[in-house]
Design a protein around this motif. Sequence first.
Motif, short mmCIF file in Angstrom:
data_model
loop_
_atom_site.label_atom_id
_atom_site.label_comp_id
_atom_site.label_asym_id
_atom_site.label_seq_id
_atom_site.Cartn_x
_atom_site.Cartn_y
_atom_site.Cartn_z
N PHE A 292 -58.86 -15.46 -48.05
CA PHE A 292 -59.95 -15.35 -49.34
C PHE A 292 -58.92 -14.84 -50.07
O PHE A 292 -57.70 -14.10 -49.91
CB PHE A 292 -60.97 -14.25 -48.71
CG PHE A 292 -62.40 -15.01 -48.42
CD1 PHE A 292 -62.51 -15.00 -47.18
CD2 PHE A 292 -62.92 -15.09 -49.27
CE1 PHE A 292 -63.43 -15.37 -46.78
CE2 PHE A 292 -64.13 -16.00 -48.54
CZ PHE A 292 -64.66 -15.77 -47.35
N GLY A 293 -59.21 -15.56 -51.25
CA GLY A 293 -58.36 -14.98 -53.06
C GLY A 293 -59.47 -13.67 -53.22
O GLY A 293 -59.99 -13.32 -52.32
N PRO A 294 -58.68 -12.41 -53.77
CA PRO A 294 -59.20 -11.39 -54.50
C PRO A 294 -60.92 -11.42 -55.20
O PRO A 294 -61.15 -10.76 -55.33
CB PRO A 294 -58.30 -11.27 -55.36
CG PRO A 294 -57.07 -11.70 -55.72
CD PRO A 294 -57.50 -13.06 -54.96
N GLN B 61 -69.31 -21.58 -43.35
CA GLN B 61 -69.77 -20.57 -42.71
C GLN B 61 -70.74 -19.94 -43.62
O GLN B 61 -70.71 -19.50 -44.58
CB GLN B 61 -68.40 -19.04 -43.01
CG GLN B 61 -67.61 -19.69 -41.85
CD GLN B 61 -65.92 -18.22 -42.07
OE1 GLN B 61 -66.43 -17.33 -41.85
NE2 GLN B 61 -64.79 -19.29 -41.59
N TYR C 38 -66.55 -19.54 -52.67
CA TYR C 38 -67.56 -18.90 -52.58
C TYR C 38 -67.89 -18.56 -54.00
O TYR C 38 -67.08 -17.76 -54.84
CB TYR C 38 -67.20 -17.93 -51.66
CG TYR C 38 -66.88 -18.42 -50.06
CD1 TYR C 38 -66.04 -18.55 -49.24
CD2 TYR C 38 -67.82 -19.00 -49.59
CE1 TYR C 38 -65.44 -19.30 -48.42
CE2 TYR C 38 -67.96 -19.21 -47.98
CZ TYR C 38 -67.20 -19.59 -47.07
OH TYR C 38 -66.58 -20.04 -46.50
N GLY D 115 -63.87 -4.47 -54.54
CA GLY D 115 -63.12 -5.79 -55.48
C GLY D 115 -61.47 -6.36 -54.43
O GLY D 115 -60.69 -6.72 -55.43
N GLN D 116 -61.87 -6.89 -53.22
CA GLN D 116 -60.94 -7.47 -52.46
C GLN D 116 -61.45 -8.80 -51.39
O GLN D 116 -62.89 -8.17 -51.77
CB GLN D 116 -60.52 -6.50 -52.25
CG GLN D 116 -59.49 -5.73 -52.14
CD GLN D 116 -58.26 -5.00 -51.53
OE1 GLN D 116 -58.33 -5.39 -50.02
NE2 GLN D 116 -57.77 -3.80 -51.76
N GLY D 117 -61.49 -9.71 -51.82
CA GLY D 117 -61.83 -10.72 -50.91
C GLY D 117 -61.97 -10.14 -49.04
O GLY D 117 -61.54 -8.98 -49.01
N PRO D 118 -62.79 -10.60 -48.51
CA PRO D 118 -62.81 -10.20 -47.60
C PRO D 118 -61.85 -10.76 -46.73
O PRO D 118 -60.78 -11.41 -47.00
CB PRO D 118 -65.09 -11.48 -46.82
CG PRO D 118 -64.92 -11.88 -47.95
CD PRO D 118 -63.82 -11.61 -49.04
N TYR E 237 -66.20 -10.14 -41.28
CA TYR E 237 -65.16 -9.32 -41.68
C TYR E 237 -64.90 -7.99 -42.60
O TYR E 237 -66.45 -7.42 -42.94
CB TYR E 237 -65.79 -10.39 -43.53
CG TYR E 237 -65.13 -11.90 -42.79
CD1 TYR E 237 -66.25 -12.62 -42.19
CD2 TYR E 237 -63.68 -12.38 -43.78
CE1 TYR E 237 -65.63 -14.40 -41.90
CE2 TYR E 237 -63.88 -14.06 -43.34
CZ TYR E 237 -64.41 -14.92 -42.55
OH TYR E 237 -64.15 -16.11 -42.18
N PHE F 42 -64.64 -16.33 -55.52
CA PHE F 42 -63.18 -16.09 -54.05
C PHE F 42 -63.46 -17.58 -54.23
O PHE F 42 -64.24 -18.97 -53.69
CB PHE F 42 -64.49 -15.58 -53.46
CG PHE F 42 -64.41 -14.31 -53.75
CD1 PHE F 42 -65.59 -13.47 -53.47
CD2 PHE F 42 -63.08 -13.36 -53.67
CE1 PHE F 42 -65.94 -12.07 -52.90
CE2 PHE F 42 -63.53 -11.92 -53.65
CZ PHE F 42 -64.36 -11.80 -53.71
N VAL G 83 -59.88 -18.76 -42.28
CA VAL G 83 -60.36 -18.72 -43.55
C VAL G 83 -59.45 -17.31 -44.66
O VAL G 83 -59.85 -16.75 -43.73
CB VAL G 83 -61.56 -19.09 -43.54
CG1 VAL G 83 -62.08 -18.35 -45.88
CG2 VAL G 83 -62.02 -19.71 -43.06
N LEU H 177 -60.60 -11.12 -42.19
CA LEU H 177 -61.39 -11.19 -40.67
C LEU H 177 -60.52 -10.80 -40.17
O LEU H 177 -60.00 -9.81 -40.00
CB LEU H 177 -60.11 -12.80 -40.45
CG LEU H 177 -61.12 -13.11 -39.34
CD1 LEU H 177 -62.58 -13.72 -39.24
CD2 LEU H 177 -60.54 -14.22 -38.78
#
Lengths: 112, 114
Positions: free
Chosen positions: A102-104, B103, A36, B40-43, B35, A89, A100, B45
């Motif tokens: 997600f990574g950082p 998504q 993404y 600074g982080q990923g989403p 989410y 990401f 799903v 869920l």
Amino acid sequence: GESVGLHLPTLSVQEGDNSIINCAYSNSASDYFIWYKQESGKGPQFIIDIRSNMDKRQGQRVTVLLNKTVKHLSLQIAATQPGDSAVYFCAESRTSYDKVIFGPGTSLSVIP
Amino acid sequence: EAGVAQSPRYKIIEKRQSVAFWCNPISGHATLYWYQQILGQGPKLLIQFQNNGVVDDSQLPKDRFSAERLKGVDSTLKIQPAKLEDSAVYLCASRTLKGQETQYFGPGTRLLVL
């Protein structure tokens, strides 16, 4: 447990060069991987995906490579443009319809 | 086609107050996700709906967070009472039930708890 991580938090590239963003995952049961792109103030935008039965998939200016042996995923962007500047990401799930994770993220900056 | 709509875009509240977010998914999308994305982080869920039923809410802090999708279309996410650590962007995403797996995300609601 499941985890998806990125090797580098930031990446700077010259406009016109190729970019490579790397990602490591730990869950060998993961079957579906997604990249993404998230621009400031926007939600993540789908770029490209790949299933575990493939090792390479190409899109428009982007290529995703999957190495299941070392649990590594990479996103290659050809001829990087200023509009490619964003946070990228990688994400993974057990199936394409499963949760799903997600990574950082890696922040890509394109130098004009 | 219209994308995922969310409102409000920004919200500032004091701790212990309540707040609600609204999401309107893409027309015809049966699956809806909320989410939480901390800076600074990923989403991460929080909850997944399929039509008006909950598929996964294992990471939803149920003592303060609640979500509903009563008619299987729009959804609301509520926090009551809010804590400082709830400051984040709350993203809504939707997907068709079968066929296309992608998504689609809305722009998010940025929450600041003071």
